[in-house]
Design a protein around this motif. Structure first.
Motif, PDB file in Angstrom:
ATOM      1  N   ASP A 138      39.820  37.122  49.213  1.00  0.00           N
ATOM      2  CA  ASP A 138      40.757  37.566  48.183  1.00  0.00           C
ATOM      3  C   ASP A 138      40.313  38.848  47.488  1.00  0.00           C
ATOM      4  O   ASP A 138      41.127  39.510  46.836  1.00  0.00           O
ATOM      5  CB  ASP A 138      40.941  36.457  47.133  1.00  0.00           C
ATOM      6  CG  ASP A 138      41.569  35.196  47.726  1.00  0.00           C
ATOM      7  OD1 ASP A 138      42.254  35.324  48.770  1.00  0.00           O
ATOM      8  OD2 ASP A 138      41.364  34.109  47.162  1.00  0.00           O
ATOM      9  N   ARG A 139      39.055  39.194  47.627  1.00  0.00           N
ATOM     10  CA  ARG A 139      38.539  40.377  46.943  1.00  0.00           C
ATOM     11  C   ARG A 139      38.710  41.654  47.761  1.00  0.00           C
ATOM     12  O   ARG A 139      38.316  42.732  47.323  1.00  0.00           O
ATOM     13  CB  ARG A 139      37.054  40.192  46.605  1.00  0.00           C
ATOM     14  CG  ARG A 139      36.745  38.937  45.814  1.00  0.00           C
ATOM     15  CD  ARG A 139      35.358  38.970  45.236  1.00  0.00           C
ATOM     16  NE  ARG A 139      35.240  39.954  44.167  1.00  0.00           N
ATOM     17  CZ  ARG A 139      34.121  40.183  43.498  1.00  0.00           C
ATOM     18  NH1 ARG A 139      33.015  39.516  43.807  1.00  0.00           N
ATOM     19  NH2 ARG A 139      34.072  41.086  42.543  1.00  0.00           N
ATOM     20  N   PHE A 140      39.283  41.524  48.959  1.00  0.00           N
ATOM     21  CA  PHE A 140      39.408  42.702  49.831  1.00  0.00           C
ATOM     22  C   PHE A 140      40.200  43.815  49.154  1.00  0.00           C
ATOM     23  O   PHE A 140      39.779  44.976  49.150  1.00  0.00           O
ATOM     24  CB  PHE A 140      40.071  42.308  51.144  1.00  0.00           C
ATOM     25  CG  PHE A 140      40.190  43.449  52.124  1.00  0.00           C
ATOM     26  CD1 PHE A 140      39.113  43.798  52.926  1.00  0.00           C
ATOM     27  CD2 PHE A 140      41.358  44.192  52.229  1.00  0.00           C
ATOM     28  CE1 PHE A 140      39.195  44.862  53.824  1.00  0.00           C
ATOM     29  CE2 PHE A 140      41.457  45.248  53.127  1.00  0.00           C
ATOM     30  CZ  PHE A 140      40.380  45.578  53.922  1.00  0.00           C
ATOM     31  N   SER A 141      41.355  43.481  48.561  1.00  0.00           N
ATOM     32  CA  SER A 141      42.196  44.508  47.944  1.00  0.00           C
ATOM     33  C   SER A 141      41.568  45.076  46.683  1.00  0.00           C
ATOM     34  O   SER A 141      41.923  46.183  46.242  1.00  0.00           O
ATOM     35  CB  SER A 141      43.578  43.928  47.619  1.00  0.00           C
ATOM     36  OG  SER A 141      43.455  42.801  46.756  1.00  0.00           O
ATOM     37  N   THR A 142      40.620  44.349  46.083  1.00  0.00           N
ATOM     38  CA  THR A 142      39.918  44.855  44.902  1.00  0.00           C
ATOM     39  C   THR A 142      38.822  45.836  45.297  1.00  0.00           C
ATOM     40  O   THR A 142      38.617  46.863  44.650  1.00  0.00           O
ATOM     41  CB  THR A 142      39.296  43.691  44.105  1.00  0.00           C
ATOM     42  OG1 THR A 142      40.331  42.776  43.728  1.00  0.00           O
ATOM     43  CG2 THR A 142      38.581  44.202  42.863  1.00  0.00           C
ATOM     44  N   LEU A 202      31.516  46.339  40.619  1.00  0.00           N
ATOM     45  CA  LEU A 202      32.227  45.054  40.791  1.00  0.00           C
ATOM     46  C   LEU A 202      32.236  44.263  39.490  1.00  0.00           C
ATOM     47  O   LEU A 202      33.231  43.605  39.153  1.00  0.00           O
ATOM     48  CB  LEU A 202      31.558  44.247  41.899  1.00  0.00           C
ATOM     49  CG  LEU A 202      31.762  44.743  43.340  1.00  0.00           C
ATOM     50  CD1 LEU A 202      31.034  43.824  44.308  1.00  0.00           C
ATOM     51  CD2 LEU A 202      33.239  44.806  43.686  1.00  0.00           C
ATOM     52  N   ARG A 203      31.119  44.319  38.769  1.00  0.00           N
ATOM     53  CA  ARG A 203      31.026  43.598  37.501  1.00  0.00           C
ATOM     54  C   ARG A 203      32.025  44.157  36.487  1.00  0.00           C
ATOM     55  O   ARG A 203      32.678  43.413  35.753  1.00  0.00           O
ATOM     56  CB  ARG A 203      29.602  43.689  36.961  1.00  0.00           C
ATOM     57  CG  ARG A 203      29.322  42.759  35.780  1.00  0.00           C
ATOM     58  CD  ARG A 203      27.871  42.853  35.341  1.00  0.00           C
ATOM     59  NE  ARG A 203      26.964  42.488  36.427  1.00  0.00           N
ATOM     60  CZ  ARG A 203      26.163  43.314  37.042  1.00  0.00           C
ATOM     61  NH1 ARG A 203      26.149  44.609  36.701  1.00  0.00           N
ATOM     62  NH2 ARG A 203      25.370  42.909  38.010  1.00  0.00           N
ATOM     63  N   SER A 204      32.160  45.479  36.486  1.00  0.00           N
ATOM     64  CA  SER A 204      33.111  46.115  35.568  1.00  0.00           C
ATOM     65  C   SER A 204      34.541  45.714  35.910  1.00  0.00           C
ATOM     66  O   SER A 204      35.360  45.466  35.023  1.00  0.00           O
ATOM     67  CB  SER A 204      32.966  47.627  35.628  1.00  0.00           C
ATOM     68  OG  SER A 204      31.678  48.028  35.204  1.00  0.00           O
ATOM     69  N   LEU A 205      34.845  45.649  37.205  1.00  0.00           N
ATOM     70  CA  LEU A 205      36.186  45.231  37.614  1.00  0.00           C
ATOM     71  C   LEU A 205      36.469  43.800  37.220  1.00  0.00           C
ATOM     72  O   LEU A 205      37.591  43.450  36.815  1.00  0.00           O
ATOM     73  CB  LEU A 205      36.336  45.400  39.131  1.00  0.00           C
ATOM     74  CG  LEU A 205      36.393  46.834  39.669  1.00  0.00           C
ATOM     75  CD1 LEU A 205      36.449  46.838  41.186  1.00  0.00           C
ATOM     76  CD2 LEU A 205      37.613  47.569  39.106  1.00  0.00           C
ATOM     77  N   SER A 206      35.472  42.931  37.338  1.00  0.00           N
ATOM     78  CA  SER A 206      35.658  41.506  36.984  1.00  0.00           C
ATOM     79  C   SER A 206      35.915  41.363  35.490  1.00  0.00           C
ATOM     80  O   SER A 206      36.705  40.507  35.062  1.00  0.00           O
ATOM     81  CB  SER A 206      34.413  40.709  37.375  1.00  0.00           C
ATOM     82  OG  SER A 206      34.181  40.786  38.765  1.00  0.00           O
ATOM     83  N   GLN A 207      35.261  42.193  34.665  1.00  0.00           N
ATOM     84  CA  GLN A 207      35.457  42.103  33.223  1.00  0.00           C
ATOM     85  C   GLN A 207      36.816  42.624  32.807  1.00  0.00           C
ATOM     86  O   GLN A 207      37.353  42.209  31.759  1.00  0.00           O
ATOM     87  CB  GLN A 207      34.356  42.906  32.520  1.00  0.00           C
ATOM     88  CG  GLN A 207      32.966  42.314  32.699  1.00  0.00           C
ATOM     89  CD  GLN A 207      31.879  43.200  32.135  1.00  0.00           C
ATOM     90  OE1 GLN A 207      32.153  44.339  31.702  1.00  0.00           O
ATOM     91  NE2 GLN A 207      30.643  42.708  32.110  1.00  0.00           N
ATOM     92  N   MET A 208      37.393  43.515  33.610  1.00  0.00           N
ATOM     93  CA  MET A 208      38.703  44.067  33.284  1.00  0.00           C
ATOM     94  C   MET A 208      39.829  43.105  33.604  1.00  0.00           C
ATOM     95  O   MET A 208      40.917  43.200  33.055  1.00  0.00           O
ATOM     96  CB  MET A 208      38.916  45.392  34.030  1.00  0.00           C
ATOM     97  CG  MET A 208      37.966  46.505  33.586  1.00  0.00           C
ATOM     98  SD  MET A 208      38.101  47.981  34.613  1.00  0.00           S
ATOM     99  CE  MET A 208      39.839  48.382  34.398  1.00  0.00           C
ATOM    100  N   THR A 209      39.571  42.188  34.556  1.00  0.00           N
ATOM    101  CA  THR A 209      40.641  41.261  34.983  1.00  0.00           C
ATOM    102  C   THR A 209      40.549  39.940  34.240  1.00  0.00           C
ATOM    103  O   THR A 209      39.549  39.611  33.627  1.00  0.00           O
ATOM    104  CB  THR A 209      40.528  41.011  36.479  1.00  0.00           C
ATOM    105  OG1 THR A 209      39.207  40.514  36.793  1.00  0.00           O
ATOM    106  CG2 THR A 209      40.754  42.277  37.254  1.00  0.00           C
TER     107      THR A 209
END
Length: 359
Positions: free
Chosen positions: A255-259, A352-359
């Motif tokens: 599921d993380r491919f598009s991210t 990746l950590r920054s992206l996870s915090q944004m979502t």
């Protein structure tokens, strides 16, 4: 002997030579004063005065007369003594080289250069960034190259593969029409991707070994912002092998491919003919101009690291998938100057950590 018509010009800042010292001795024997000698040689009087002071020696003379022994001393200027004094002083002049204080940095640097195949700049930058040594014993990159050239270190220029392989840039490029159109041109790629402002934009390419039709190839993907590298070993350089590798990569990412993958930039090789069709519903694929490898400069620079382990002409089929993973791990754990001497692995994880915090 006269030097009234000499044509010697004053040489400010130049040290006396041994031949000039010999001339000083001759003129002193002819009872020239220090100022007259300076005028004859085109020197300032203080230079001559200091030289005569340093080169003057005392000689013991012994004479027998009427059964008695008489000792007396004479002084005179000796050019050899003056040269010896000069050479002795030269040994102590100038700043002590940093390597003369301790060999701690050199030993560490040699290990990084020889065993871990770091570049001199990365060695210096990493040591400074992480405060591994006292700043006074860490040289600049230019100095470290000089130490290697002078043989002060165990590392030699032959060990610096990138230095030996560098070639001047070819400025004779002329734009050529792209006969094969596989998808969107790189000219349509947004500026934020070109400027590496955002994460998730990749370049894809292949690395060949001995160019044999039956030899394996490497499929490489590098994230433009963090320089994180993915290396996949393919059975051949063809569309089917690339499509299969991309499919497996999608399965691994889940599921993380598009991210993680937002865009991919490729060249117009026939092996990438299926990229646009396979990924168009998930991400944008851009294709560079023909004969313009600098448009995928990140990928080209990454290949230099791979060539440290797999030289051109060597069959890739000789390398196992485990060995390819080790090369990938080395590249991702290699500090980069452009990343502030952080590793691509750390930068990728932070992104990746920054992206996870944004979502």
């Amino acid at each position: 002997m006269t030097h009234s018509n000499h044509n010697t010009l004053a040489r400010t800042g130049k040290h006396l030579s041994h031949s000039e010292r010999a001339q000083i001795a001759i003129l002193k024997n002819q009872n020239y004063s220090n100022r007259q000698i300076a005028h004859a040689l085109g020197r300032v009087p203080q230079t001559i005065h200091s030289e005569i002071h340093r080169g003057t020696i005392t000689q013991l003379n012994r004479q027998k007369q009427s059964g008695k022994v008489y000792d007396y001393y004479t002084t005179y200027y000796d050019p050899d003594a003056g040269q010896a004094a000069y050479d002795r002083l030269r040994l102590n002049c100038g700043r002590r080289p940093k390597w003369a204080d301790t060999d701690a940095f050199i030993e560490w640097a040699d290990d990084k250069l020889l065993l871990e195949k770091w570049s001199p700049d990365v060695v210096v930058g990493f040591a400074r960034t992480h405060d591994l040594f006292d700043p006074s014993i860490i040289p600049c990159t230019t100095t470290l190259y000089g130490w290697i050239d002078k043989g002060i270190m165990r590392t030699t220029n032959m060990d610096l593969l990138e230095k030996l392989s560098r070639k001047p840039k070819d400025s004779s490029y002329r734009s050529r029409k792209n006969k094969r159109i596989l998808g969107q041109s790189i000219e349509q790629r947004p500026a934020e991707i070109n400027d590496r402002q955002t994460f998730g934009h990749w370049e894809i390419d292949t690395v060949v070994g001995n160019k044999g039709k039956t030899d394996s190839v490497l499929l490489t993907l590098v994230e433009r912002q963090t320089r994180f590298e993915i290396i996949l070993k393919l059975t051949g350089k063809d569309k089917e092998s690339v499509d299969q590798a991309i499919s497996q990569l999608r399965q691994r990412a889940g599921d993380r491919f598009s991210t993680i993958f937002k865009t991919i930039t490729s060249d117009n090789g026939s092996e990438f003919a299926g990229l646009h069709e396979a990924l168009q519903e998930t991400l944008d694929v851009y294709f560079s101009h023909p004969y313009a490898s600098w448009e995928r400069g990140t990928s080209e620079n990454q290949h230099k690291f791979i060539r440290r382990f797999i030289p051109k002409g060597k069959a890739i089929s000789q390398f196992s998938e485990t060995q390819c993973l080790r090369i990938q791990q080395w590249m991702n754990d290699y500090p980069r100057k452009i990343l502030g001497y952080q590793t691509p692995h750390v930068c990728f994880a932070n992104a990746l950590r920054s992206l996870s915090q944004m979502t």
